[in-house]
Motif scaffolding. Structure first.
Motif, PDB file in Angstrom:
ATOM      1  N   GLY A   1      -0.041   1.650  -6.353  1.00 20.44           N
ATOM      2  CA  GLY A   1      -1.121   0.476  -6.640  1.00 20.44           C
ATOM      3  C   GLY A   1      -1.320  -0.517  -5.106  1.00 20.44           C
ATOM      4  O   GLY A   1      -2.240  -1.133  -5.232  1.00 20.44           O
ATOM      5  N   THR A   2      -0.154  -0.163  -4.231  1.00 19.91           N
ATOM      6  CA  THR A   2      -0.623  -1.092  -3.066  1.00 19.91           C
ATOM      7  C   THR A   2      -1.906  -0.654  -2.389  1.00 19.91           C
ATOM      8  O   THR A   2      -2.381  -1.231  -1.323  1.00 19.91           O
ATOM      9  N   ALA A   3      -2.280   0.525  -2.355  1.00 14.97           N
ATOM     10  CA  ALA A   3      -3.372   1.116  -1.940  1.00 14.97           C
ATOM     11  C   ALA A   3      -4.762   0.430  -2.331  1.00 14.97           C
ATOM     12  O   ALA A   3      -5.592   0.129  -1.633  1.00 14.97           O
ATOM     13  N   LEU A   4      -4.658  -0.057  -3.422  1.00 14.48           N
ATOM     14  CA  LEU A   4      -5.709  -0.852  -4.113  1.00 14.48           C
ATOM     15  C   LEU A   4      -5.680  -2.326  -3.834  1.00 14.48           C
ATOM     16  O   LEU A   4      -6.837  -2.977  -3.806  1.00 14.48           O
ATOM     17  N   LYS A   5      -4.259  -2.754  -3.936  1.00 18.96           N
ATOM     18  CA  LYS A   5      -4.272  -4.171  -3.672  1.00 18.96           C
ATOM     19  C   LYS A   5      -3.798  -4.895  -2.298  1.00 18.96           C
ATOM     20  O   LYS A   5      -3.969  -5.985  -1.931  1.00 18.96           O
ATOM     21  N   GLY A   6      -3.321  -3.923  -1.410  1.00 18.00           N
ATOM     22  CA  GLY A   6      -2.751  -4.061  -0.148  1.00 18.00           C
ATOM     23  C   GLY A   6      -1.496  -4.771  -0.332  1.00 18.00           C
ATOM     24  O   GLY A   6      -0.888  -4.907  -1.314  1.00 18.00           O
ATOM     25  N   SER A   7      -0.773  -4.818   0.768  1.00 14.45           N
ATOM     26  CA  SER A   7       0.549  -5.462   0.967  1.00 14.45           C
ATOM     27  C   SER A   7       1.077  -5.954   2.285  1.00 14.45           C
ATOM     28  O   SER A   7       0.487  -5.724   3.354  1.00 14.45           O
ATOM     29  N   PRO A   8       1.669  -7.146   2.062  1.00 12.99           N
ATOM     30  CA  PRO A   8       1.943  -7.959   3.198  1.00 12.99           C
ATOM     31  C   PRO A   8       2.964  -7.115   4.428  1.00 12.99           C
ATOM     32  O   PRO A   8       3.256  -7.496   5.504  1.00 12.99           O
ATOM     33  N   SER A   9       3.474  -6.055   3.807  1.00 17.88           N
ATOM     34  CA  SER A   9       4.413  -5.133   4.695  1.00 17.88           C
ATOM     35  C   SER A   9       4.209  -3.812   4.571  1.00 17.88           C
ATOM     36  O   SER A   9       3.348  -3.477   3.679  1.00 17.88           O
ATOM     37  N   ARG A  10       4.717  -2.904   5.379  1.00 15.64           N
ATOM     38  CA  ARG A  10       4.632  -1.379   5.213  1.00 15.64           C
ATOM     39  C   ARG A  10       3.198  -0.992   5.170  1.00 15.64           C
ATOM     40  O   ARG A  10       3.020  -0.214   4.439  1.00 15.64           O
ATOM     41  N   ILE A  11       2.576  -1.101   6.446  1.00 10.59           N
ATOM     42  CA  ILE A  11       1.125  -0.901   6.301  1.00 10.59           C
ATOM     43  C   ILE A  11       1.039   0.835   6.357  1.00 10.59           C
ATOM     44  O   ILE A  11      -0.190   1.166   6.007  1.00 10.59           O
ATOM     45  N   HIS A  12       1.924   1.278   6.901  1.00 12.80           N
ATOM     46  CA  HIS A  12       1.800   2.886   7.133  1.00 12.80           C
ATOM     47  C   HIS A  12       1.971   3.503   5.794  1.00 12.80           C
ATOM     48  O   HIS A  12       0.966   4.096   5.489  1.00 12.80           O
ATOM     49  N   TYR A  13       2.903   2.962   5.021  1.00 10.21           N
ATOM     50  CA  TYR A  13       2.800   3.601   3.763  1.00 10.21           C
ATOM     51  C   TYR A  13       1.659   3.281   2.638  1.00 10.21           C
ATOM     52  O   TYR A  13       0.943   4.227   2.240  1.00 10.21           O
ATOM     53  N   VAL A  14       1.133   2.010   2.645  1.00  8.72           N
ATOM     54  CA  VAL A  14      -0.077   1.586   2.139  1.00  8.72           C
ATOM     55  C   VAL A  14      -1.350   2.601   2.540  1.00  8.72           C
ATOM     56  O   VAL A  14      -2.085   3.011   1.887  1.00  8.72           O
ATOM     57  N   THR A  15      -1.520   2.644   3.739  1.00 10.59           N
ATOM     58  CA  THR A  15      -2.595   3.501   4.524  1.00 10.59           C
ATOM     59  C   THR A  15      -2.504   4.930   4.036  1.00 10.59           C
ATOM     60  O   THR A  15      -3.368   5.667   3.614  1.00 10.59           O
ATOM     61  N   SER A  16      -1.052   5.462   3.865  1.00 11.49           N
ATOM     62  CA  SER A  16      -0.972   6.803   3.550  1.00 11.49           C
ATOM     63  C   SER A  16      -1.502   7.023   1.985  1.00 11.49           C
ATOM     64  O   SER A  16      -1.968   7.833   1.653  1.00 11.49           O
ATOM     65  N   LYS A  17      -1.172   6.124   1.217  1.00 14.53           N
ATOM     66  CA  LYS A  17      -1.525   6.220  -0.207  1.00 14.53           C
ATOM     67  C   LYS A  17      -2.925   5.958  -0.510  1.00 14.53           C
ATOM     68  O   LYS A  17      -3.215   6.548  -1.263  1.00 14.53           O
ATOM     69  N   ALA A  18      -3.549   5.179   0.513  1.00 13.69           N
ATOM     70  CA  ALA A  18      -5.090   4.878   0.384  1.00 13.69           C
ATOM     71  C   ALA A  18      -5.501   6.304   0.744  1.00 13.69           C
ATOM     72  O   ALA A  18      -6.483   6.909  -0.100  1.00 13.69           O
TER      73      ALA A  18
END
Ligand code: NAD
Length: 254
Positions: free
Chosen positions: A148-165
């Protein structure tokens, strides 16, 4: 409900928090599940536990980031079980292979690269090895696990969020590429899920806080994801492809 009877389903990271609960449900519905897992010892223990319950499960130590390891796993499944009907790309750098939950400027280059190797290239590696098998069979179901962080963003772990997007875009493109072969590719974006083996009070606090932003105000568990995963590898989803289903109790409404 035995609607997965006779299906061989490979699940990467299959002995992890969400992976093992999904594996058990798919096996209970009749599938032979293959736990393709980096931690071979834990996968062996879990496969034996399922077998002792009369379920069909095989453990194969696999590193999704390593093309050779993935190729050997797919060859072993094909020769031992004869087919691959379903694939769940669930392995990730997340909790058992931990990531840093820090701001973008604090992430090391080594950790960025490792994240992409496992979470993005790993999905490509496994799909590239499994899709030819599914094309030959004229049928196959792939489920990629995003976040869900790929759709909502997150204030930390941008590498994880980018990978999931990336996993969401990959899902759409692969669905377009393989649909004519009757191969389906879908994605699940879980919300914050209490999947850790021994969660610290800090992790429990994070999961409890996530519950407050949902329509359904409770902590999400791996059981909440097992049903949707089984749906996408089973026959009930046979006219759905290229989609991302958010499973988070109604936090991200899109
Ligand atoms: N728990 C959550 O809050 C949450 C939220 C959104 C998405 N997700 C996603 O759900 C999936 C499962 O997460 P989880 O909570 O069960 O975490 P987890 O860390 O328990 O499970 C991941 C599994 O992948 C395995 N793995 C890691 N690297 C691997 C590799 N190179 N090759 C093969 N296996 C490897 C790990 O050993 C582990 O068993 C992941 O894709 C994760 O990103 C989790």
């Amino acid at each position: 409900m035995n609607n997965l009877e006779g299906r061989v389903i490979v699940i990467t990271g299959g002995s992890g928090g969400i992976g093992i609960v999904a594996s058990e449900l798919m096996a209970e519905r009749g599938a032979h599940v293959v736990l393709a897992e980096l931690d071979g010892d834990r996968a062996d223990i879990e496969a034996k536990r399922l077998s002792n319950k009369g379920l069909k499960a095989t453990a194969i130590q696999t590193d999704v980031a390593d093309k050779k390891s993935v190729g050997a796993m797919v060859e072993e499944v094909s020769s031992r079980l004869g087919r691959i009907d379903g694939l769940v790309n669930n392995a990730a750098m997340f909790s058992r292979v931990p990531m840093s939950r820090v701001g973008s400027l604090e992430i090391t280059e080594a950790e960025w690269d490792k994240m992409m190797e496992i979470n993005v290239k790993g999905v490509w590696n496994v799909c590239s090895a499994v899709v030819p098998v599914m094309k030959t069979q004229g049928y196959g179901k792939i489920v990629n696990i995003s976040s869900g962080t790929a759709l909502k963003g997150s204030p930390s772990r941008i590498h994880y969020v980018t990978s999931k997007a990336a996993v969401i875009g990959y899902t759409k493109s692969l669905a377009m590429e393989v649909g004519e072969h009757n191969v389906y590719v879908n994605c699940i974006a879980p919300g914050s899920t209490l999947s850790e083996e021994d969660p610290t009070p800090a992790i429990i606090a994070v999961r409890e806080k996530a519950a407050t932003s949902r329509c359904i105000k409770r902590v999400q568990t791996p059981e909440d994801l097992a049903g949707p995963i089984a749906f996408f590898v089973g026959p009930d989803s046979d006219f759905i492809t290229g989609q991302t289903l958010v499973v988070d109790g109604g936090s991200c409404l899109h």
